[in-house]
Scaffold this motif. Structure first.
Motif, mmCIF file in Angstrom:
data_model
loop_
_atom_site.group_PDB
_atom_site.id
_atom_site.type_symbol
_atom_site.label_atom_id
_atom_site.label_comp_id
_atom_site.label_asym_id
_atom_site.label_seq_id
_atom_site.Cartn_x
_atom_site.Cartn_y
_atom_site.Cartn_z
ATOM 1 N N ILE A 105 -13.386 2.009 -7.923
ATOM 2 C CA ILE A 105 -12.845 1.569 -7.034
ATOM 3 C C ILE A 105 -12.064 -0.472 -8.041
ATOM 4 C CG2 ILE A 105 -11.882 -0.311 -4.596
ATOM 5 C CD1 ILE A 105 -13.103 2.681 -3.796
ATOM 6 N N SER A 106 -11.416 -0.516 -8.206
ATOM 7 C CA SER A 106 -10.641 -2.015 -9.078
ATOM 8 C C SER A 106 -9.323 -2.372 -9.039
ATOM 9 C CB SER A 106 -11.019 -1.094 -10.117
ATOM 10 O OG SER A 106 -10.852 -2.737 -10.830
ATOM 11 N N ALA A 107 -8.968 -3.816 -8.829
ATOM 12 C CA ALA A 107 -8.367 -4.479 -9.136
ATOM 13 C C ALA A 107 -7.145 -4.475 -7.537
ATOM 14 C CB ALA A 107 -6.917 -3.967 -9.944
ATOM 15 N N VAL A 108 -8.353 -5.094 -6.194
ATOM 16 C CA VAL A 108 -8.239 -5.367 -4.840
ATOM 17 C C VAL A 108 -8.292 -6.009 -5.173
ATOM 18 C CG1 VAL A 108 -9.160 -5.043 -2.976
ATOM 19 C CG2 VAL A 108 -9.983 -3.240 -4.536
ATOM 20 N N CYS A 109 -6.661 -6.574 -4.458
ATOM 21 C CA CYS A 109 -5.823 -7.525 -4.065
ATOM 22 C C CYS A 109 -4.644 -7.488 -3.069
ATOM 23 C CB CYS A 109 -5.208 -7.439 -5.216
ATOM 24 S SG CYS A 109 -5.369 -7.126 -6.794
ATOM 25 N N VAL A 110 -4.925 -8.646 -2.836
ATOM 26 C CA VAL A 110 -3.705 -9.276 -1.703
ATOM 27 C C VAL A 110 -3.331 -10.077 -1.551
ATOM 28 C CG1 VAL A 110 -3.903 -9.372 1.141
ATOM 29 C CG2 VAL A 110 -5.357 -7.260 0.077
ATOM 30 N N ASP A 111 -2.049 -10.056 -1.490
ATOM 31 C CA ASP A 111 -1.036 -12.125 -2.305
ATOM 32 C C ASP A 111 -1.694 -12.653 -0.673
ATOM 33 O OD1 ASP A 111 0.925 -13.540 -1.492
ATOM 34 O OD2 ASP A 111 2.473 -12.088 -2.380
ATOM 35 N N ARG A 112 -1.661 -13.649 -1.023
ATOM 36 C CA ARG A 112 -2.468 -15.097 -0.492
ATOM 37 C C ARG A 112 -1.925 -14.738 1.028
ATOM 38 N NH1 ARG A 112 -3.930 -15.804 -5.678
ATOM 39 N NH2 ARG A 112 -5.945 -16.806 -5.941
ATOM 40 N N ARG A 113 -0.664 -14.773 1.052
ATOM 41 C CA ARG A 113 -0.010 -14.914 2.487
ATOM 42 C C ARG A 113 -0.123 -13.624 3.506
ATOM 43 N NH1 ARG A 113 6.050 -15.261 -1.109
ATOM 44 N NH2 ARG A 113 4.965 -14.021 -2.085
ATOM 45 N N TYR A 114 -0.844 -12.991 2.719
ATOM 46 C CA TYR A 114 -0.818 -12.009 4.074
ATOM 47 C C TYR A 114 -2.301 -11.200 3.716
ATOM 48 C CZ TYR A 114 4.112 -11.315 3.222
ATOM 49 O OH TYR A 114 5.128 -10.811 3.116
ATOM 50 N N ARG A 115 -3.355 -12.641 3.463
ATOM 51 C CA ARG A 115 -4.334 -12.293 4.010
ATOM 52 C C ARG A 115 -4.825 -12.449 5.611
ATOM 53 N NH1 ARG A 115 -6.859 -14.831 -1.580
ATOM 54 N NH2 ARG A 115 -6.091 -13.177 -3.516
ATOM 55 N N ARG A 116 -6.052 -11.666 5.149
ATOM 56 C CA ARG A 116 -6.969 -12.413 6.734
ATOM 57 C C ARG A 116 -6.193 -11.362 7.917
ATOM 58 N NH1 ARG A 116 -10.657 -13.605 6.150
ATOM 59 N NH2 ARG A 116 -12.228 -15.404 7.194
ATOM 60 N N GLN A 117 -5.694 -10.012 7.918
ATOM 61 C CA GLN A 117 -4.496 -8.860 8.194
ATOM 62 C C GLN A 117 -5.714 -7.490 8.284
ATOM 63 O OE1 GLN A 117 -0.322 -9.471 8.027
ATOM 64 N NE2 GLN A 117 -0.006 -11.375 7.591
ATOM 65 N N GLY A 118 -6.239 -7.296 7.584
ATOM 66 C CA GLY A 118 -7.218 -6.265 7.426
ATOM 67 C C GLY A 118 -6.117 -5.323 5.998
ATOM 68 N N LEU A 119 -5.437 -5.646 5.338
ATOM 69 C CA LEU A 119 -4.911 -5.483 4.328
ATOM 70 C C LEU A 119 -6.087 -4.791 3.152
ATOM 71 C CD1 LEU A 119 -1.351 -7.098 3.990
ATOM 72 C CD2 LEU A 119 -1.673 -5.010 5.285
ATOM 73 N N GLY A 120 -7.119 -5.877 2.800
ATOM 74 C CA GLY A 120 -7.618 -5.551 1.784
ATOM 75 C C GLY A 120 -9.008 -4.346 2.653
ATOM 76 N N THR A 121 -9.266 -4.552 3.465
ATOM 77 C CA THR A 121 -10.039 -3.027 4.914
ATOM 78 C C THR A 121 -8.946 -1.682 4.080
ATOM 79 O OG1 THR A 121 -10.582 -4.984 5.848
ATOM 80 C CG2 THR A 121 -10.980 -2.280 6.620
ATOM 81 N N ALA A 122 -7.601 -2.062 4.723
ATOM 82 C CA ALA A 122 -6.911 -1.159 4.457
ATOM 83 C C ALA A 122 -6.828 -0.005 3.187
ATOM 84 C CB ALA A 122 -6.226 -1.264 5.215
ATOM 85 N N VAL A 123 -6.735 -1.012 2.199
ATOM 86 C CA VAL A 123 -6.652 0.049 1.153
ATOM 87 C C VAL A 123 -7.787 -0.102 0.263
ATOM 88 C CG1 VAL A 123 -4.062 -1.408 0.119
ATOM 89 C CG2 VAL A 123 -6.588 -2.555 -0.765
ATOM 90 N N VAL A 124 -9.107 -0.420 0.189
ATOM 91 C CA VAL A 124 -10.177 0.090 -0.107
ATOM 92 C C VAL A 124 -10.512 0.953 0.413
ATOM 93 C CG1 VAL A 124 -12.605 -0.128 0.050
ATOM 94 C CG2 VAL A 124 -11.072 -2.076 -0.503
#
Length: 188
Positions: A105-124
């Motif tokens: 799993i690579s290139a895990v990215c979350v736009d800085r304005r939308y961090r700390r909303q669980g998006l990184g967890t969701a995509v991983v």
């Protein structure tokens, strides 16, 4: 993915084939993390499969967030998924190296304005579920000093397997991961 065999290290994991004579130089220290066998994975309805029509947005998000080496065609190495808001890509994860029974799993990215909303967890978690559905075991790499990413991956159910040098051919393309003693990888 392929293995680059050299006299110094017979098992460098590569994202693409390179001439055996090529000298790779260390660029940073990283950690390799693997999913625990009890990894709780799930798919998320907000996530969509990305395609070549999303290439510009994929590359732009990678450039804004700097997840690691990412070239304009890196997304062609495997499947990519993402979350869009009003048509704009704000989070993604993809695949890079594939070895028998393993998918990175690579290139895990979350736009800085939308961090700390669980998006990184969701995509991983979504990508891990996709990898497991295909009878593979997920693994990933991150910089050794990226404590936020390491913490996120550990909460999801990954564990550090080893540390190593990230080796590059050019500024935009990660070519190899050379395992080193874990204590050395944690010093930056």
């Amino acid at each position: 993915a392929t293995l680059l065999k050299t006299r110094k290290n017979p098992s460098l994991i590569l994202a693409r084939e390179l001439p055996i004579e090529l000298a790779l130089s260390p660029s940073a220290y990283g950690v390799q993390m693997v999913a625990k066998s009890s990894l709780a994975v799930k798919k998320d309805h907000r996530i969509e499969q990305l395609s070549s029509s999303d290439a510009d947005q994929i590359y732009a998000l990678a450039r804004r967030t700097q997840p690691g080496p990412f070239a304009s065609r890196t997304h062609e190495l495997g499947d990519y998924i993402g979350i869009k808001l009003e048509g704009r890509l704000i989070a993604m994860a993809g695949q890079r190296a594939r070895l028998p029974g393993l998918t990175e799993i690579s290139a895990v990215c979350v736009d800085r304005r939308y961090r700390r909303q669980g998006l990184g967890t969701a995509v991983v978690k979504h990508m891990a579920a996709h990898v497991i559905e295909n009878a593979d075991h997920p693994f990933l790499h991150t910089y050794a000093d990226n404590k936020a990413a390491i913490s996120l991956y550990e909460k999801i159910g990954f564990r550090i397997r080893t540390g190593g040098k990230l080796l590059r051919l050019d500024p935009d393309a990660l070519c190899a991961f050379e395992p080193t003693p874990l204590a050395q990888a944690n010093t930056v």
